[in-house]
Design a protein around this motif. Sequence first.
Motif, PDB file in Angstrom:
ATOM      1  N   ASP A  12      77.197  39.701 -46.235  1.00 25.51           N
ATOM      2  CA  ASP A  12      75.763  39.892 -45.951  1.00 25.51           C
ATOM      3  C   ASP A  12      74.894  38.756 -46.476  1.00 25.51           C
ATOM      4  N   GLU A  13      75.417  37.566 -46.472  1.00 23.36           N
ATOM      5  CA  GLU A  13      74.684  36.402 -46.990  1.00 23.36           C
ATOM      6  C   GLU A  13      73.707  35.844 -45.966  1.00 23.36           C
ATOM      7  N   GLY A  14      73.829  36.308 -44.713  1.00 26.60           N
ATOM      8  CA  GLY A  14      73.002  35.737 -43.639  1.00 26.60           C
ATOM      9  C   GLY A  14      73.842  34.850 -42.728  1.00 26.60           C
ATOM     10  N   LYS A  15      75.155  35.122 -42.689  1.00 29.49           N
ATOM     11  CA  LYS A  15      76.060  34.309 -41.846  1.00 29.49           C
ATOM     12  C   LYS A  15      75.638  34.338 -40.383  1.00 29.49           C
ATOM     13  N   GLY A  16      75.293  35.559 -39.906  1.00 30.26           N
ATOM     14  CA  GLY A  16      74.920  35.705 -38.499  1.00 30.26           C
ATOM     15  C   GLY A  16      73.773  34.782 -38.148  1.00 30.26           C
ATOM     16  N   LYS A  17      72.735  34.828 -38.972  1.00 30.28           N
ATOM     17  CA  LYS A  17      71.562  33.980 -38.732  1.00 30.28           C
ATOM     18  C   LYS A  17      71.947  32.505 -38.720  1.00 30.28           C
ATOM     19  N   ALA A  38      81.994  44.305 -40.090  1.00 23.68           N
ATOM     20  CA  ALA A  38      80.925  43.328 -40.283  1.00 23.68           C
ATOM     21  C   ALA A  38      79.649  43.804 -39.601  1.00 23.68           C
ATOM     22  N   GLY A  39      78.524  43.325 -40.079  1.00 25.18           N
ATOM     23  CA  GLY A  39      77.236  43.606 -39.443  1.00 25.18           C
ATOM     24  C   GLY A  39      76.365  42.380 -39.591  1.00 25.18           C
ATOM     25  N   HIS A  40      75.994  41.770 -38.487  1.00 28.05           N
ATOM     26  CA  HIS A  40      75.229  40.527 -38.534  1.00 28.05           C
ATOM     27  C   HIS A  40      73.935  40.689 -37.756  1.00 28.05           C
ATOM     28  N   GLY A 276      72.880  48.160 -45.345  1.00 30.01           N
ATOM     29  CA  GLY A 276      73.972  47.706 -44.468  1.00 30.01           C
ATOM     30  C   GLY A 276      73.649  47.895 -42.994  1.00 30.01           C
ATOM     31  N   VAL A 277      74.028  46.908 -42.182  1.00 31.22           N
ATOM     32  CA  VAL A 277      73.823  46.985 -40.729  1.00 31.22           C
ATOM     33  C   VAL A 277      74.865  47.920 -40.105  1.00 31.22           C
ATOM     34  N   THR A 278      76.039  48.006 -40.738  1.00 35.59           N
ATOM     35  CA  THR A 278      77.129  48.790 -40.160  1.00 35.59           C
ATOM     36  C   THR A 278      77.068  50.248 -40.597  1.00 35.59           C
ATOM     37  N   PRO A 282      72.644  51.556 -48.835  1.00 38.01           N
ATOM     38  CA  PRO A 282      71.882  50.556 -49.597  1.00 38.01           C
ATOM     39  C   PRO A 282      72.846  49.582 -50.261  1.00 38.01           C
ATOM     40  N   ARG A 283      72.473  48.306 -50.284  1.00 36.77           N
ATOM     41  CA  ARG A 283      73.330  47.307 -50.930  1.00 36.77           C
ATOM     42  C   ARG A 283      72.949  47.212 -52.400  1.00 36.77           C
ATOM     43  N   ARG A 284      73.944  47.126 -53.255  1.00 38.70           N
ATOM     44  CA  ARG A 284      73.694  46.916 -54.688  1.00 38.70           C
ATOM     45  C   ARG A 284      73.174  45.479 -54.857  1.00 38.70           C
ATOM     46  N   LEU A 307      71.472  28.055 -48.587  1.00 41.03           N
ATOM     47  CA  LEU A 307      70.820  29.048 -49.445  1.00 41.03           C
ATOM     48  C   LEU A 307      69.861  29.863 -48.589  1.00 41.03           C
ATOM     49  N   THR A 308      70.124  31.177 -48.497  1.00 44.03           N
ATOM     50  CA  THR A 308      69.282  32.047 -47.669  1.00 44.03           C
ATOM     51  C   THR A 308      68.418  32.955 -48.542  1.00 44.03           C
ATOM     52  N   LYS A 309      67.439  33.553 -47.914  1.00 39.27           N
ATOM     53  CA  LYS A 309      66.577  34.572 -48.544  1.00 39.27           C
ATOM     54  C   LYS A 309      65.852  34.098 -49.794  1.00 39.27           C
ATOM     55  N   SER A 391      67.122  28.666 -45.986  1.00 32.59           N
ATOM     56  CA  SER A 391      66.548  29.663 -45.084  1.00 32.59           C
ATOM     57  C   SER A 391      65.442  30.412 -45.819  1.00 32.59           C
ATOM     58  N   VAL A 392      64.279  30.527 -45.167  1.00 24.55           N
ATOM     59  CA  VAL A 392      63.109  31.121 -45.839  1.00 24.55           C
ATOM     60  C   VAL A 392      62.535  32.312 -45.070  1.00 24.55           C
ATOM     61  N   GLY A 393      63.340  32.881 -44.188  1.00 25.21           N
ATOM     62  CA  GLY A 393      62.902  34.046 -43.426  1.00 25.21           C
ATOM     63  C   GLY A 393      63.982  34.404 -42.434  1.00 25.21           C
ATOM     64  N   PRO A 394      63.903  35.601 -41.815  1.00 21.71           N
ATOM     65  CA  PRO A 394      64.975  36.034 -40.921  1.00 21.71           C
ATOM     66  C   PRO A 394      65.032  35.286 -39.586  1.00 21.71           C
TER      67      PRO A 394
HETATM   68  P1  GDP Z   1      75.648  38.590 -42.562  1.00 15.68           P
HETATM   69  O1  GDP Z   1      76.527  39.779 -42.611  1.00 15.68           O
HETATM   70  O2  GDP Z   1      76.089  37.536 -43.517  1.00 15.68           O
HETATM   71  O3  GDP Z   1      75.441  38.055 -41.176  1.00 15.68           O
HETATM   72  O4  GDP Z   1      74.223  39.061 -43.096  1.00 15.68           O
HETATM   73  P2  GDP Z   1      73.434  40.376 -42.607  1.00 15.68           P
HETATM   74  O5  GDP Z   1      72.892  40.120 -41.241  1.00 15.68           O
HETATM   75  O6  GDP Z   1      74.256  41.589 -42.807  1.00 15.68           O
HETATM   76  O7  GDP Z   1      72.291  40.450 -43.691  1.00 15.68           O
HETATM   77  C1  GDP Z   1      71.353  39.447 -43.842  1.00 15.68           C
HETATM   78  C2  GDP Z   1      69.951  40.013 -43.546  1.00 15.68           C
HETATM   79  O8  GDP Z   1      68.971  39.139 -44.049  1.00 15.68           O
HETATM   80  C3  GDP Z   1      69.649  40.156 -42.075  1.00 15.68           C
HETATM   81  O9  GDP Z   1      68.814  41.266 -41.883  1.00 15.68           O
HETATM   82  C4  GDP Z   1      68.909  38.863 -41.736  1.00 15.68           C
HETATM   83  O10 GDP Z   1      67.997  39.020 -40.651  1.00 15.68           O
HETATM   84  C5  GDP Z   1      68.159  38.636 -43.007  1.00 15.68           C
HETATM   85  N1  GDP Z   1      67.936  37.215 -43.362  1.00 15.68           N
HETATM   86  C6  GDP Z   1      68.792  36.160 -43.224  1.00 15.68           C
HETATM   87  N2  GDP Z   1      68.275  35.047 -43.797  1.00 15.68           N
HETATM   88  C7  GDP Z   1      67.079  35.406 -44.309  1.00 15.68           C
HETATM   89  C8  GDP Z   1      66.074  34.709 -45.045  1.00 15.68           C
HETATM   90  O11 GDP Z   1      66.190  33.538 -45.369  1.00 15.68           O
HETATM   91  N3  GDP Z   1      64.985  35.434 -45.436  1.00 15.68           N
HETATM   92  C9  GDP Z   1      64.823  36.759 -45.111  1.00 15.68           C
HETATM   93  N4  GDP Z   1      63.723  37.374 -45.522  1.00 15.68           N
HETATM   94  N5  GDP Z   1      65.751  37.434 -44.413  1.00 15.68           N
HETATM   95  C10 GDP Z   1      66.856  36.778 -44.025  1.00 15.68           C
END
Ligand code: GDP
Length: 407
Positions: A12-17, A38-40, A276-278, A282-284, A307-309, A391-394
């Motif tokens: 859940d690091e933001g791989k999908g994005k 997985a859930g992206h 969790g998307v799947t 709630p994630r710890r 570096l995300t989020k 990354s600074v937003g979704p």
């Molecule tokens: P994955 O499993 O690694 O693909 O990650 P997930 O999609 O499960 O969880 C990452 C969540 O953070 C998703 O809801 C994304 O839309 C969101 N996200 C990704 N990058 C960022 C970011 O830089 N900032 C914010 N606010 N949200 C982000």
Amino acid sequence: MKLVVIGAQWGDEGKGKIVDYMSEDSSIVVRFSGGANAGHTIVVGDKVYKLHLIPSGIVNPDKIAVLGSGMVIDPEAMFNELDGIKEQGLEWENRILVSDRAHLVLPRYRQMDLDMDSKRKNPIGTTGRGIGVTYSLKSSRDGFRVGDMYDEERYALLEDEDREFLNIYKEKMRGMVCNISQFLYENKDKNMLFEGAQGVLLDLDGGSYPYVSSGYSCSAGAAIGAGIGPKQLDKIYGICKAYTTRVGNGPFPSEFKEEKDGDLGHQIMTIGKEYGVTTGRPRRCGSLDLVALKYACWSNSIDSLVLTKLDIYDTFDEVQVCIGYEIDGEVTGIFPARIDLMSKAVPVTKSFKGWKTDLSACSSYDDLPLEAKEYINFIEKFVETPIGTVSVGPDRNQTFNRVDPWA
Ligand code: GDP
Ligand code: IMO
Ligand code: MG
């Protein structure tokens, strides 16, 4: 160029994005491990795509998305997902390929997965998608592969209920099935992105065993799970959040605890929308664990981090990282293999002044406030790996490269 993208934490690091963002310059995207566990989430303007089995590269209109040999594929889940993205206006026909070596998840495996986990003295907290069952059958050589659907002799050996289930999908899938090694060889001069699921710390061998998933989510898994030689892979990108999360059970040294961190865990969970998307669980949440991240970088040859989020910390006075583990009175910087030691670890932390600035519109490193730059510089130095993308937003647009991954 061949680029690998893996999760450098517990998923859940933001791989999908990031895969969606980086795949713009590639022709082929291969998902190499995991399944519907997985859930992206991918956000492009007002469209939000939630993917589980389908490679995140599919969101870019002209890419070929391949479900690799290292995956475990539930055909029902796969076609539901394809129907869903089609309803959202995404045309996928003639752009999805499935490796004939990938293993199939049959419906009864889901219940077996849940039953196995509930009988464990220390449950893992699996996603209940039949992942462990399918990988176990694969290892014991009792699995059923995608290509086996078209081998009459093997197909006839299936239990009636399994065959009846697969009868629904066999012909629908036929045109998608490929010999992945051959396909990648025939396209060897094109840019390719190898997309991981889960994360390094959930890898079957390198992760916090037994609280892991059952696939190879490490960078080496890209070669195994895509059917390509490791020397073909040019660059490894590791995705990490500005903090750490974990879903399910198992040790988590830098986890925020109410008694010492007050409301911090809950605040991050709420602001970061850490559900969790799947499974919706709630994630710890915890601080960025640099001990674990350094281990992830070294053991996976990570060339560059994303570096995300970072924006989730925008309103905080202070930002913490974990720089060591105190185990039995001794401080170590080594990520232990034993979970009893990992469970005992008390995080040694370092605090940074918060930036108290809205980062969501930053589009370059120079746009970042000094405090955010200091945070980034410290991480890079500690884990001896550069942060090439932030990354600074979704949204897809809320991403900037310091170095072009495809250069
Ligand atoms: P994955 O499993 O690694 O693909 O990650 P997930 O999609 O499960 O969880 C990452 C969540 O953070 C998703 O809801 C994304 O839309 C969101 N996200 C990704 N990058 C960022 C970011 O830089 N900032 C914010 N606010 N949200 C982000
Ligand atoms: P993405 O790709 C976070 C976790 C489960 C459980 C353990 C084993 O979205 O990052 P499994 O069903 O795989 O046998 O469960 O692994 N897990 C994940 N956690 N992100 C994931 O994928 C995960 N896939 C599995 O929560 O603890
Ligand atoms: Mg996820």
